[in-house]
Design a protein around this motif. Sequence first.
Motif, short mmCIF file in Angstrom:
data_model
loop_
_atom_site.label_atom_id
_atom_site.label_comp_id
_atom_site.label_asym_id
_atom_site.label_seq_id
_atom_site.Cartn_x
_atom_site.Cartn_y
_atom_site.Cartn_z
N GLU A 36 1.09 -1.50 -0.27
CA GLU A 36 0.11 -0.26 -0.06
C GLU A 36 0.96 1.15 0.04
O GLU A 36 0.65 2.42 -0.21
CB GLU A 36 -0.29 0.08 0.53
N GLU A 37 2.08 1.32 0.84
CA GLU A 37 3.23 2.24 0.63
C GLU A 37 3.63 2.65 -0.76
O GLU A 37 3.82 3.55 -0.83
CB GLU A 37 3.96 1.72 1.87
N ALA A 38 4.02 1.57 -0.88
CA ALA A 38 4.51 1.68 -2.21
C ALA A 38 3.58 2.20 -3.51
O ALA A 38 4.33 2.91 -4.65
CB ALA A 38 4.77 0.19 -2.89
N THR A 39 2.14 2.05 -3.26
CA THR A 39 1.83 2.25 -4.57
C THR A 39 0.92 3.78 -4.29
O THR A 39 -0.14 4.20 -5.31
CB THR A 39 -0.23 1.70 -4.58
N ARG A 40 1.30 4.32 -3.24
CA ARG A 40 0.79 5.96 -2.74
C ARG A 40 1.33 6.57 -3.53
O ARG A 40 2.63 6.71 -4.35
CB ARG A 40 1.59 6.20 -1.45
N LEU A 41 0.75 8.04 -4.38
CA LEU A 41 1.41 8.68 -5.71
C LEU A 41 1.63 9.63 -4.81
O LEU A 41 3.23 9.94 -5.37
CB LEU A 41 0.63 9.34 -5.83
N LEU A 42 1.24 9.33 -3.52
CA LEU A 42 2.54 10.71 -2.67
C LEU A 42 3.01 10.45 -1.18
O LEU A 42 2.24 9.29 -0.29
CB LEU A 42 1.24 11.85 -2.12
N PRO A 43 4.06 10.05 -1.01
CA PRO A 43 4.82 8.86 -0.26
C PRO A 43 4.84 9.53 1.39
O PRO A 43 6.18 9.36 1.98
CB PRO A 43 6.40 8.89 -0.97
N ILE A 92 -6.50 13.41 -0.09
CA ILE A 92 -5.66 13.66 -1.49
C ILE A 92 -4.76 13.08 -1.35
O ILE A 92 -4.26 13.00 -2.47
CB ILE A 92 -5.34 15.63 -0.95
N THR A 93 -4.81 12.89 0.02
CA THR A 93 -3.52 12.14 -0.30
C THR A 93 -3.59 10.39 -0.10
O THR A 93 -2.85 9.41 -0.56
CB THR A 93 -2.37 11.69 1.34
N GLN A 94 -5.19 9.58 -0.64
CA GLN A 94 -5.58 8.72 -0.75
C GLN A 94 -5.14 7.73 -2.65
O GLN A 94 -5.23 7.27 -2.63
CB GLN A 94 -6.60 8.67 -0.14
N SER A 95 -4.40 9.11 -2.86
CA SER A 95 -4.48 8.85 -4.60
C SER A 95 -3.44 7.81 -4.67
O SER A 95 -2.47 7.52 -4.14
CB SER A 95 -4.00 10.30 -4.96
N ARG A 96 -3.55 7.47 -5.90
CA ARG A 96 -2.19 5.76 -6.13
C ARG A 96 -1.21 6.18 -6.93
O ARG A 96 -1.97 7.08 -8.11
CB ARG A 96 -3.30 4.48 -6.12
N ASN A 97 -0.42 5.48 -7.26
CA ASN A 97 0.04 5.51 -8.45
C ASN A 97 0.55 3.70 -9.38
O ASN A 97 1.64 4.22 -10.29
CB ASN A 97 1.17 6.12 -8.46
N ASP A 98 -0.81 2.65 -9.04
CA ASP A 98 -0.19 1.94 -9.38
C ASP A 98 -0.85 1.67 -10.83
O ASP A 98 -1.35 3.08 -11.51
CB ASP A 98 -0.38 1.05 -8.77
N ALA A 99 -0.41 1.02 -11.75
CA ALA A 99 -1.15 0.53 -12.69
C ALA A 99 -2.68 1.26 -13.49
O ALA A 99 -3.16 1.89 -14.13
CB ALA A 99 -0.57 -0.28 -13.96
N ASP A 100 -3.19 0.48 -12.24
CA ASP A 100 -4.99 0.70 -12.33
C ASP A 100 -5.05 1.87 -12.58
O ASP A 100 -6.54 2.47 -12.64
CB ASP A 100 -5.39 -0.16 -10.95
N TYR A 101 -4.31 3.30 -11.83
CA TYR A 101 -4.73 4.37 -11.64
C TYR A 101 -4.38 5.29 -12.94
O TYR A 101 -4.09 6.95 -12.60
CB TYR A 101 -4.21 5.12 -10.27
#
Length: 455
Positions: A36-43, A92-101
């Motif tokens: 979950e931490e790794a897929t956070r858009l905002l770390p 705002i910090t719930q945004s994700r950066n994995d492929a699905d997003y």
Amino acid sequence: MKYFKKTFLWIIILAGLAGYFYLDVETTKKKEAEKEEATRLLPFKPSEVLELELKKGDGVIVVQRWEDGWRIEKPIKVKADGKSVEKALSYITQSRNDADYVMDENPTRERLAEFGLANPQLEVTLRIGKTLTPYTLIFGERAPTQGVAFAILKGSPKVYRVLADARAEADQSLYYFRDKTIFRTEPNMVDKVEIVKDNKKVRCELPMEEEGKWEIISPLKARADMIKIIEIVAKFKNSEIKEFIDEEPKDLKAYGLFPVKTKLSIWLSGDESPTETIFIGERDKKKRGYLAKLEKKDNVFLIEEDMVDLLPDDAEDLRERSVLFFEEGKVNKIEVKYPDREMVIIKTPPPDIEWKTLKPREEIFDVNIIKEFFNRIKEFKVKEFISEGHEGLKTYGLDSPTIKLLIWEEGNKSPHELNIGNISSKGDGIYAWTGEQDTIVLLDNKIKGVIKDSF
């Protein structure tokens, strides 16, 4: 002995399996958390944010975390609403950066236009750490469905799918992030209240020796309606400012705030001067509210109409209208005196508790009649306060009452007394004198029947 060894062996095996499953569950939880931490858009987490900057067109709002909470630094320096700020950060910090997003790895100008990102008007910058490292999300349009919006992280070409709520929080107004508290004092910590409405002043106090029994001190001395007082203070504590009108008013007369005709002051227990005071001015019909300001602050704001409507017009509106004040469980004697007869009922002490009459003759009295009487008598409220003290007793037929009711409580030296007199000339009630407030009052004439039916 052999049976004991087998049992002990199984215990060891089961303990080992339990330990294995526990470690497996904990390892799985750890891996999920790491993923979950790794897929956070905002770390980072909301708790790490020290500053929030919102840009909408030419407007800028800057909110900073201080030791005593959140403060707005731009466009004005005021206290912020911590709950609103934390809510915005959470979304705002719930945004994700994995492929699905990721909607587009390297969008063209045309694609950016499709996402509303060719000429964006909304962005939010979160700053963390001692160096206030910035992370900026630039928002495009909302998607037509699915409750999502589009955004890019400054410094990266990728277009992400984010929660529409994140965009909505970034698009909030200054009012949303401002602290809108009116009174901060908890109602149960207040022991003095002063209300001025249209220049009519009522002052109430809560004596230390009389827990919960509020008293009107001026313009007359009488028992106050505790529920009304708490309701008023709670209303000003729990309600919010409806709109901020003027941060630096030059002329308070323009808002009906000078001279002050209506105000509410409260004292925190132990304070000599008012802890908080609000001045209330003119009613704004279009905005459906009243203009107001706090005594210790300069700005003028709008409050809801029902807050002012709750303030009593005069002392009579704030008086306690209950007829008798007794605790049912403590009552141990009831006396009812008529011109031609008298009834005395007592409650016998434990262990064999029961009610019985002493007059006109000694016999067991139905406890259900007592209970029903208590319930019915407590329903009556004063319709009108006629006069204070004993003056005018003869005028209202109270020098020789048709009924004298005395209710005694265990440990009390004097009873709760109610005398019933004449029916009013208008026929809209019956006069009575209540010892609780040493006052002649007008009651519903049904009270006479309730007493006679019971005793």
